[in-house]
Design an enzyme around this catalytic site. Structure first.
Site, PDB file in Angstrom:
ATOM      1  N   HIS A 150       0.892  -1.175  -0.046  1.00  0.00           N
ATOM      2  CA  HIS A 150       0.025  -0.109  -0.017  1.00  0.00           C
ATOM      3  C   HIS A 150       0.772   1.174   0.020  1.00  0.00           C
ATOM      4  O   HIS A 150       0.597   1.990  -0.746  1.00  0.00           O
ATOM      5  CB  HIS A 150      -0.998  -0.106   1.215  1.00  0.00           C
ATOM      6  CG  HIS A 150      -1.692   1.336   1.553  1.00  0.00           C
ATOM      7  ND1 HIS A 150      -3.303   1.067   1.388  1.00  0.00           N
ATOM      8  CD2 HIS A 150      -1.436   2.504   1.577  1.00  0.00           C
ATOM      9  CE1 HIS A 150      -3.546   2.488   1.524  1.00  0.00           C
ATOM     10  NE2 HIS A 150      -2.334   3.277   1.857  1.00  0.00           N
ATOM     11  N   GLU A 151       1.834   1.393   0.826  1.00  0.00           N
ATOM     12  CA  GLU A 151       2.857   2.578   1.018  1.00  0.00           C
ATOM     13  C   GLU A 151       3.553   2.779  -0.181  1.00  0.00           C
ATOM     14  O   GLU A 151       3.621   3.906  -0.527  1.00  0.00           O
ATOM     15  CB  GLU A 151       3.489   2.396   2.285  1.00  0.00           C
ATOM     16  CG  GLU A 151       2.946   2.238   3.685  1.00  0.00           C
ATOM     17  CD  GLU A 151       1.774   3.172   3.822  1.00  0.00           C
ATOM     18  OE1 GLU A 151       1.815   4.327   3.045  1.00  0.00           O
ATOM     19  OE2 GLU A 151       0.748   3.146   4.443  1.00  0.00           O
ATOM     20  N   HIS A 195       1.601   4.263  -3.049  1.00  0.00           N
ATOM     21  CA  HIS A 195       1.416   5.709  -3.008  1.00  0.00           C
ATOM     22  C   HIS A 195       2.533   6.196  -4.094  1.00  0.00           C
ATOM     23  O   HIS A 195       2.289   7.374  -4.579  1.00  0.00           O
ATOM     24  CB  HIS A 195       1.618   6.135  -1.607  1.00  0.00           C
ATOM     25  CG  HIS A 195       0.342   6.177  -0.742  1.00  0.00           C
ATOM     26  ND1 HIS A 195      -1.193   6.723  -1.258  1.00  0.00           N
ATOM     27  CD2 HIS A 195      -0.072   5.650   0.221  1.00  0.00           C
ATOM     28  CE1 HIS A 195      -2.075   6.350  -0.566  1.00  0.00           C
ATOM     29  NE2 HIS A 195      -1.403   5.951   0.610  1.00  0.00           N
ATOM     30  N   TYR A 231      -4.355  14.335  -2.968  1.00  0.00           N
ATOM     31  CA  TYR A 231      -4.738  13.417  -1.937  1.00  0.00           C
ATOM     32  C   TYR A 231      -5.836  13.935  -1.023  1.00  0.00           C
ATOM     33  O   TYR A 231      -5.700  14.419   0.181  1.00  0.00           O
ATOM     34  CB  TYR A 231      -3.782  13.354  -1.068  1.00  0.00           C
ATOM     35  CG  TYR A 231      -3.671  12.207   0.077  1.00  0.00           C
ATOM     36  CD1 TYR A 231      -3.759  10.855  -0.654  1.00  0.00           C
ATOM     37  CD2 TYR A 231      -3.414  12.251   1.464  1.00  0.00           C
ATOM     38  CE1 TYR A 231      -3.831   9.604   0.327  1.00  0.00           C
ATOM     39  CE2 TYR A 231      -3.752  11.331   2.417  1.00  0.00           C
ATOM     40  CZ  TYR A 231      -3.711   9.994   1.792  1.00  0.00           C
ATOM     41  OH  TYR A 231      -3.799   8.793   2.349  1.00  0.00           O
ATOM     42  N   GLU A 262      -6.224   6.448  -2.505  1.00  0.00           N
ATOM     43  CA  GLU A 262      -6.058   5.226  -1.192  1.00  0.00           C
ATOM     44  C   GLU A 262      -6.716   4.187  -1.822  1.00  0.00           C
ATOM     45  O   GLU A 262      -6.079   3.075  -1.493  1.00  0.00           O
ATOM     46  CB  GLU A 262      -7.160   5.853  -0.212  1.00  0.00           C
ATOM     47  CG  GLU A 262      -6.377   6.695   0.900  1.00  0.00           C
ATOM     48  CD  GLU A 262      -5.334   5.854   1.441  1.00  0.00           C
ATOM     49  OE1 GLU A 262      -5.387   4.588   1.814  1.00  0.00           O
ATOM     50  OE2 GLU A 262      -4.072   6.520   1.641  1.00  0.00           O
ATOM     51  N   ASP A 270     -10.206  13.914   7.458  1.00  0.00           N
ATOM     52  CA  ASP A 270      -9.231  12.943   6.429  1.00  0.00           C
ATOM     53  C   ASP A 270      -9.210  13.194   5.398  1.00  0.00           C
ATOM     54  O   ASP A 270      -9.182  12.490   4.334  1.00  0.00           O
ATOM     55  CB  ASP A 270     -10.034  11.419   6.701  1.00  0.00           C
ATOM     56  CG  ASP A 270      -9.260  10.355   6.136  1.00  0.00           C
ATOM     57  OD1 ASP A 270      -7.842  10.409   6.165  1.00  0.00           O
ATOM     58  OD2 ASP A 270      -9.993   9.662   5.535  1.00  0.00           O
ATOM     59  N   HIS A 313      -9.941   7.990   3.413  1.00  0.00           N
ATOM     60  CA  HIS A 313      -9.639   6.461   3.812  1.00  0.00           C
ATOM     61  C   HIS A 313     -11.093   5.956   4.124  1.00  0.00           C
ATOM     62  O   HIS A 313     -11.340   4.808   4.474  1.00  0.00           O
ATOM     63  CB  HIS A 313      -8.544   6.398   5.014  1.00  0.00           C
ATOM     64  CG  HIS A 313      -7.437   6.856   4.956  1.00  0.00           C
ATOM     65  ND1 HIS A 313      -7.027   8.079   5.191  1.00  0.00           N
ATOM     66  CD2 HIS A 313      -6.221   5.955   4.668  1.00  0.00           C
ATOM     67  CE1 HIS A 313      -5.706   7.998   4.915  1.00  0.00           C
ATOM     68  NE2 HIS A 313      -5.284   6.739   4.526  1.00  0.00           N
TER      69      HIS A 313
HETATM   70  N1  ASN Z   1      -1.144   4.766   6.515  1.00  0.00           N
HETATM   71  C1  ASN Z   1      -1.984   6.004   5.958  1.00  0.00           C
HETATM   72  C2  ASN Z   1      -1.821   5.770   4.448  1.00  0.00           C
HETATM   73  O1  ASN Z   1      -1.052   5.375   3.988  1.00  0.00           O
HETATM   74  C3  ASN Z   1      -1.184   7.333   6.139  1.00  0.00           C
HETATM   75  C4  ASN Z   1      -1.859   8.510   5.899  1.00  0.00           C
HETATM   76  O2  ASN Z   1      -2.756   8.703   6.328  1.00  0.00           O
HETATM   77  N2  ASN Z   1      -1.381   8.894   4.456  1.00  0.00           N
HETATM   78  O3  ASN Z   1      -2.687   6.204   3.838  1.00  0.00           O
HETATM   79 ZN    ZN Z   2      -2.680   5.177   2.146  1.00  0.00          ZN
END
Ligand code: ASN
Ligand code: ZN
Ligand code: CA
Ligand code: CA
Length: 319
Positions: free
Chosen positions: A144-145, A148, A159, A168, A229, A234
């Protein structure tokens, strides 16, 4: 560091055996530096502070089995697996397509219940031991990371609001697709299940199959329209995640039946959309068009895959 390539092993967050672990031998120490993928994968320790990247993780032997190294071992190994997914599936050399060095830092801050891409590298907290254990212990979290970073290079989806929720969802989708490829025996459509609430089994941060398990919407008419958020990035990701789940696994939702086409095609369609059609300001409706066009390019305009993408978006109320 400057040294020679080595292949070691280690123990991960869930006491999983990790091998092979690509390392570098320099001046009698072994470093979590993998020179075999792109321009390298480097894994650091922030030592519970917030200065980045911290210190390159090293060990006196090439068996990284100490408790303090578990988070680093998984961050390093899973970054390599995610690199391998993009390289072997799409011939993509690292997140920027040109071999960019992949850096990860573990033991960020103290009891930190999150992980993130900071625009330049991945960062992982250890969790507080109740809500989370060290977050690099989840392959879906790592993928996931790192996704991004792929999205930042490609569509660069802003975002916030719908583009942010698409950003996301794309990270959740590839987190899951990578999990199905490399952890097929335990793969699921949950996000973060391996590192979330160690005292509760079966739960997760998010569910693609049933976003409502975490209070997230699975239908456009039920989207979040507040400002928290970043406009619910999310939360409203649940709508796209549900569509992605239906594309891969199939099902009937809001009386629309969708024939699943599997996670491999799901990944191929979303990858093409993210790299060819989506823009930084894409809306959900524009994403539908981008994904239908991607499926049509890959499988044909009258293919089962293209029909499935259309039906999945209709099922979640996105036209
Ligand atoms: N863990 C979260 C994400 O990767 C961190 C954030 O809010 N950007 O989406
Ligand atoms: Zn994320
Ligand atoms: Ca998962
Ligand atoms: Ca749990």
């Amino acid at each position: 560091v400057t040294g020679s390539n080595a292949v070691g092993s280690g123990t991960g967050v869930l006491n999983n055996a990790v091998s092979p672990l690509n390392t570098t031998l320099a001046s009698g120490s072994y470093y979590l530096q993998d020179n075999t993928r792109g321009n390298g994968i480097f894994t650091y320790n922030a030592n519970n502070r917030t200065s980045l990247p911290g210190t390159l993780v090293s060990n006196t032997t090439n068996a990284f089995t100490a408790t303090t190294n578990k988070a680093a071992v998984d961050a390093h190994y899973y970054a390599g697996k995610t690199y391998d997914y993009y390289k072997s599936t799409f011939n993509r050399n690292s997140y920027n397509g040109s071999g960019a060095i992949i850096k990860s830092t573990v033991h960020y801050s103290s009891n930190y219940n999150n992980a993130f891409w900071n625009g330049s590298q991945m960062v992982y907290g250890d969790g507080d031991g109740t809500t989370f254990i060290p977050l690099s212990g989840g392959l879906d979290v790592v993928a996931h990371e790192l996704t991004h970073a792929v999205t930042s290079t490609e569509s660069n989806l802003i975002y916030q609001n719908e583009s942010g929720a698409l950003n996301e969802a794309i990270s959740d989708i590839f987190g899951t697709v990578v999990e199905f490829k490399y952890q097929a025996d335990k793969a699921d459509y949950l996000i973060g299940e391996d590192i979330y609430t160690p005292n509760t089994s079966g739960d997760a941060l998010r569910s693609m199959a049933n976003p409502a398990l975490n209070g997230d919407p699975d239908y456009y008419g039920n989207r979040y329209t507040g400002t928290g958020d970043n406009g619910g990035v999310h939360t409203n990701s649940g709508i796209i995640n549900k569509a992605a789940y239906l594309i891969a696994a199939g099902g009937t939702h809001h009386s629309v039946s969708v024939t699943g086409i599997g996670v491999d095609k799901l990944g191929a369609i979303f990858y093409r959309a993210n790299t060819v059609y989506l823009t930084s300001s894409s809306t959900f409706s524009q994403a539908r068009a981008a994904l239908v066009q991607s499926a049509s390019d890959l499988y044909g305009s009258t293919s089962a895959a293209t029909t499935t993408v259309k039906n999945a978006f209709t099922a979640v109320g996105v036209n």
